[in-house]
Write a protein that holds these residues in place. Structure first.
Motif, PDB file in Angstrom:
ATOM      1  N   ILE A 361       0.846  -1.191   0.000  1.00 50.41           N
ATOM      2  CA  ILE A 361       0.000   0.000   0.000  1.00 50.41           C
ATOM      3  C   ILE A 361       0.883   1.243   0.000  1.00 50.41           C
ATOM      4  CG2 ILE A 361      -0.222   0.103   2.531  1.00 50.41           C
ATOM      5  CD1 ILE A 361      -3.148   1.024   1.996  1.00 50.41           C
ATOM      6  N   GLN A 368      -0.445  -4.375   2.279  1.00 51.63           N
ATOM      7  CA  GLN A 368      -1.869  -4.394   2.598  1.00 51.63           C
ATOM      8  C   GLN A 368      -2.120  -5.360   3.752  1.00 51.63           C
ATOM      9  OE1 GLN A 368      -4.279  -2.656   0.626  1.00 51.63           O
ATOM     10  NE2 GLN A 368      -5.749  -3.144   2.224  1.00 51.63           N
ATOM     11  N   THR A 405      -0.307   2.989  -3.271  1.00 44.57           N
ATOM     12  CA  THR A 405      -1.306   2.330  -4.110  1.00 44.57           C
ATOM     13  C   THR A 405      -2.666   2.958  -3.831  1.00 44.57           C
ATOM     14  OG1 THR A 405      -0.057   0.265  -4.023  1.00 44.57           O
ATOM     15  CG2 THR A 405      -2.374   0.125  -4.687  1.00 44.57           C
ATOM     16  N   GLY A 407      -6.443   3.650  -3.116  1.00 42.44           N
ATOM     17  CA  GLY A 407      -7.474   2.892  -2.432  1.00 42.44           C
ATOM     18  C   GLY A 407      -8.278   3.802  -1.515  1.00 42.44           C
ATOM     19  N   SER A 471      -8.822   0.311   2.139  1.00 36.35           N
ATOM     20  CA  SER A 471      -7.473  -0.243   2.048  1.00 36.35           C
ATOM     21  C   SER A 471      -6.688   0.030   3.320  1.00 36.35           C
ATOM     22  CB  SER A 471      -6.719   0.372   0.858  1.00 36.35           C
ATOM     23  OG  SER A 471      -7.327   0.039  -0.356  1.00 36.35           O
ATOM     24  N   VAL A 508      -7.478  -4.599   6.181  1.00 40.46           N
ATOM     25  CA  VAL A 508      -6.916  -3.277   5.912  1.00 40.46           C
ATOM     26  C   VAL A 508      -5.546  -3.132   6.565  1.00 40.46           C
ATOM     27  CG1 VAL A 508      -9.202  -2.221   5.814  1.00 40.46           C
ATOM     28  CG2 VAL A 508      -7.950  -2.244   7.984  1.00 40.46           C
ATOM     29  N   SER A 509      -4.802  -2.141   6.097  1.00 42.26           N
ATOM     30  CA  SER A 509      -3.605  -1.725   6.807  1.00 42.26           C
ATOM     31  C   SER A 509      -4.038  -0.771   7.927  1.00 42.26           C
ATOM     32  CB  SER A 509      -2.631  -1.008   5.867  1.00 42.26           C
ATOM     33  OG  SER A 509      -2.216  -1.873   4.838  1.00 42.26           O
TER      34      SER A 509
END
Length: 743
Positions: A361, A368, A405, A407, A471, A508-509
């Motif tokens: 991410i 991620q 990334t 999201g 995300s 999710v992160s």
């Protein structure tokens, strides 16, 4: 607390619902004396759902001061409820190779906070004979003696003054077959069979068969069942949790009041084995939210008889033969659940077919579903950095030089009021020079004034974020939801486990920020700079750490001269590019005096005036900006070279000049020398005290009322000192011992 019992574990043997007010206070005093926290007392007190009041433990905690109540009080209470030290346990022995070392907490596998209540419906066609007959047929063989009670005696409750009814020994001379035959021929008059009962009291039955000679434990002829009952939880929740635990329930009866009586299959060959199995059963139940009265352990215990009306409420059968088929099946299932470890696998089997790694991410930093901590001191702009990160992910842009990334992001705002938070997002968008093409990718949850501890926030967050397709979830800042003592590894492990739940449930992160410990940080590794327990260093998959760089007056002056020369150069290019091309060399562009001379020759007065305004603004910006070094500790990626950045409100910008590269970090070893040359003024001291008071007020604001004592405890000072600081601050007032912000 070395060489002492773990009092938190002992509290599992003490149910607050069965304590009077003074006994409850004594537990709190003992915990404080032994060095535990108010959160420990509060967590335990929540088991008494009827009397628990949020925030009350924290208010009382500040009043405990040397009352002479020690941990021995809790130890004795635990002993009174059946706890024994290991040295006194009859099963204690030297460990053999075949013995298993286990921990009680391993048996917790459901969270009652996540269980939805299961509705219980009263029988539509009320048939007392059928209720009692079904109960007898389910639990007894026809030739077994049954103990039951319909007669009572009266007592007066000393606390409430109310009349209460207690059961007598009752009858035990008839078999289940005899009772069923009599009930089937009584034409609905169950009193003619069992005896009339007081409707105010109800009626009882012993769930294990008897020998016909008495009603004590020694008269139990078969140790077949145990009673599971919990009356400090909503009855629909009790129903749901018992089913979720897959208890081998032979029959489940509504008590006609606030609990369910579950008759659980134990099938013990003797009394000793019965005790062990019931201890195991109760331990699993308690670990999963069912706090059971220890007096229910006895095999001769009375339970509620179905088919009876009690104070206008029916005692009826809720269900029968549910859960696992028998004790052995349930016990094996529990043990299998306890072993939630993955299977051992051969590297040979997967070497040529490795699973895919989670996608990044933040490229080179975070994957991620993983966790990241941003750490730094006050004024590092951590919140602005997290907002910038939210924007970078939403728009698929770079953050501090790392590509993100694209999201969806949920930004959990715990500190700022809603207007300030929204304005910050717009300000940072503009300062980053990014068009808000994908602002629909950013959701903000504004919780200032609504904050709860993280273990209670996590399930709420997961429910709201479920199926939203996030995300990343960014939580800012964590001190607002911190539970327990940040220096306690055990308590912080419990705290950070909540982030694991969020990451796992939502995929999710999870990104959060924390503050540095006190003192110079240059001599420490990036993972060791966060305040509190080392859990903060070990738990995240990535740590991004900000340390301030000390700017000298010469360096600041150099930057100001450089930007001034550049502004002159740009102005000259716009007015007379040919002159610039012919007369301004590379050396000239680096020299402020030379560029000033060129500007005087070429720039018209109005252009020169405009340049001076721009120079004044740029010089002021350089004067107030701060410099930082970003370092990191990564679990999934190689270590990156330190990144030097400027914090130029409201964003961080990478130092493209390289001027910050050679600045050494403060290692804290020469602090005494700096203090000699930089002695704090009274103005600085007052400013620090005001900021500390503001922070204490915000931190204590979790409670509905903010007391003088609570702020004093937070700051580690006396009440008198707090009064003086409030007076000097001017923005607060004290009314009836409560601290309020002036309107």
């Amino acid at each position: 607390m070395e060489n002492k019992f773990d009092l938190i574990a002992l509290l599992d043997h003490i149910d607050p619902a069965f304590l009077d007010y003074q006994e409850w206070l004594n537990v709190g005093m003992a915990l404080k004396y032994e060095g535990y926290t108010a959160s420990d007392w509060d967590t335990w007190s929540q088991k008494d759902g009827a009397r628990y009041r949020s925030g009350e433990c924290f208010k009382k905690w500040t009043t405990f001061d040397g009352n002479g109540i020690t941990g021995a009080t809790i130890t004795q209470m635990a002993k009174d409820n059946g706890w024994q030290p290991r040295s006194l346990n009859e099963d204690s022995h030297e460990l053999d190779w075949n013995d298993e070392i286990s921990r009680d907490e391993d048996y917790k596998f459901i969270d009652k906070n996540w269980i939805e209540g299961k509705e219980i419906k009263e029988p539509i066609n009320w048939n007392p004979v059928r209720e009692i007959t079904r109960y007898l047929e389910t639990l007894y063989q026809l030739t077994e003696n049954v103990g039951y009670v319909t007669e009572t005696y009266e007592l007066i409750d000393e606390k409430t003054g109310e009349k209460i009814y207690k059961p007598t020994s009752g009858a035990y001379d008839r078999t289940a077959g005899q009772l069923i035959e009599a009930l089937n021929t009584c034409e609905g008059d169950i009193g003619s069979v069992l005896g009339d009962y007081k409707e105010e009291a109800g009626a009882w039955i012993r769930f294990n068969p008897l020998d016909g000679k008495g009603v004590k434990n020694e008269n139990v002829s078969d140790f077949r069942y145990a009673l599971v009952e919990s009356d400090n939880m909503e009855i629909e929740k009790q129903n749901a949790v018992m089913r979720e635990l897959e208890l081998p329930i032979a029959i489940m009866v509504h008590s006609g009041k606030r609990s369910i009586h579950a008759i659980v299959r134990i099938d013990a060959p003797n009394y000793e084995e019965y005790r062990k199995r019931v201890d195991y059963l109760y331990n699993v139940c308690k670990k999963n939210g069912l706090n059971i009265d220890n007096q229910n352990r006895n095999p001769s215990r009375l339970s509620r008889l179905p088919g009876i009306v009690r104070n206008g409420k029916k005692q009826f059968i809720v269900d029968s033969n549910i859960g696992k088929a028998d004790w052995d099946e349930w016990h094996e299932w529990i043990e299998d659940l306890n072993d939630d470890l993955p299977d051992i696998e051969s590297l040979e089997d997967v070497f040529d077919n490795l699973p895919e790694l989670s996608p990044p991410i933040i490229e080179g930093i975070l994957r991620q579903g993983h966790k990241m901590l941003i750490a730094g001191p006050s004024k590092a702009g951590k919140s602005f950095s997290l907002i910038a990160l939210s924007i970078a992910i939403a728009e698929g842009q770079k953050w501090l030089g790392w590509k993100c990334t694209q999201g969806k992001v949920l930004y959990v705002n715990l500190e700022l009021d809603r207007p300030s938070a929204l304005h910050r997002f717009k300000d940072v968008y503009h300062a980053m020079g990014i068009r808000p093409n994908n602002i629909a990718n950013i959701d903000i949850w504004n919780l200032r004034g609504k904050v709860v501890p993280m273990d209670k926030l996590a399930p709420k967050l997961i429910r709201r974020a479920h199926k939203k397709g996030f995300s990343a979830v960014i939580i800012d800042p964590i001190y607002k939801v911190l539970t327990g003592d940040e220096n306690s590894a055990e308590q912080m492990a419990h705290f950070t486990n909540q982030f694991d739940k969020v990451a796992t449930e939502l995929g999710v992160s999870v990104i959060y920020c924390h503050h540095h410990s006190k003192g110079g940080q240059g001599g420490k590794k990036s993972m060791d700079r966060s305040s509190g327990s080392g859990v903060f260093a070990r738990d995240p998959d990535a740590i991004i750490d900000l340390v301030e760089l000390e700017l000298t007056e010469d360096l600041i002056k150099q930057q100001q001269e450089s930007v001034t020369a550049q502004i002159y150069a740009n102005a000259i290019k716009q007015v007379n590019f040919d002159y610039f091309d012919q007369h301004v060399g590379l050396d000239d562009e680096q020299s402020l005096p030379r560029m000033y001379d060129h500007a005087k020759r070429v720039l018209p007065p109005e252009v020169a005036a405009q340049a001076e305004v721009e120079i004044a603004r740029a010089v002021q910006t350089i004067k107030i900006r701060s410099a930082w070094r970003v370092e990191g500790t990564l679990r999934e990626y190689p270590k990156f070279e330190p990144v030097n950045i400027w914090f130029q409100y409201p964003v961080h910008k990478i130092d493209e000049t390289g001027i910050l590269k050679d600045i050494m970090l403060d290692d804290g070893n020469t602090g005494w020398k700096k203090n000699l040359s930089k002695k704090k003024s009274s103005k600085d001291i007052k400013k620090e005290q005001n900021e500390a008071l503001e922070s204490a007020f915000e931190a204590c604001g979790i409670e509905e009322e903010i007391t003088l004592e609570a702020i004093a405890e937070y700051l580690g000072v006396t009440d008198r000192t707090v009064r003086n600081r409030i007076k000097n601050h001017g923005g607060f007032r004290i009314a009836n011992g409560l601290v309020e912000r002036k309107q």
